[in-house]
Every structure is written in C-alpha cells, then in structure tokens.
Design a protein around this motif. Structure first.
Motif: not given
Length: 122
Positions: A2, A95, A110-111
């Motif tokens: 996160q 990102n 990707e987060s």
C-alpha cells in the motif's frame, strides 16, 4: 503493498513543497518508484522515477526544478518540488513497480496511492 502520499497543499508560485510516499505491507519487492500527476481536465502524466540503485529520470517540464529520492530503509519515496508554477497544480500520485516471485514465475505488478493535491497560486 500500500502507498500513502502526504505533503500536498497550497503554495504560491515560486514556492516549494516536499511530497512523501510511504510504502507498507507485503507482497513482493519494490523496484522502481515513480510520481505521476493529473491536472484539471488532463490525463495522468509521468513526473519522475527512481530505481533501486538511485538512478532517476524526470519529465522535461520538471527537470532542473524538482528532485526525486527514496529511502529504502524507511520504504519512503520523496519529491522535492522547487520553483513551483501554477501549471504544476495537480493531484500527485505515488506509483511503485513490485516484483512478485512465485515458484511458477516472476511478475511485475503496479501499486498506486490515493493521491495528494498540490495547488500553486499565481
């Protein structure tokens, strides 16, 4: 993994802000970390990125004014923004490209963070 951004706000043209992005949780190894932004009525665009070895690259619009850095020990990404302009007004997103290794394969995912608003007044 996160991502949570902080540090946005309202600043006058010529001023400075420092954005932070804290990465938490498990799920792989964080590789490249980036900042993107989306201005009013515009598409999201790349601003700056930094790899695990510290090498960085920037959009032409911010080159020479801003500095991206990361503290791997603190899992934190930074963006020092100097000489801000009204056209820098946007929501800024953190990102991360995360390498996930399983028995079967290695995958990059990707987060994205939720974004932080930066407003530059003239």
């Amino acid at each position: 993994v996160q991502l949570v951004e902080s540090g946005g706000g309202l600043v006058q043209a010529g001023g400075s802000l420092r954005l932070s992005c804290l990465a938490s949780g498990r799920g792989g190894s964080i590789k490249t970390m980036n900042w993107y932004r989306q201005g009013p009525g515009k598409q999201r665009e790349f601003v700056a990125g930094v790899s695990t070895d510290g090498s960085s690259n920037y959009a032409d619009s911010v080159k020479g004014r801003w500095t991206i850095s990361r503290d791997n020990a603190k899992n934190t990404l930074y963006l020092q923004m100097d000489s801000l302009k009204p056209e820098d007004t946007a929501v800024y997103y953190c990102n991360a490209v995360i390498e996930v290794v399983t028995i079967e394969r290695v995958t990059n995912v990707e987060s994205w963070g939720q974004g932080t608003q930066v407003t530059v007044s003239s």
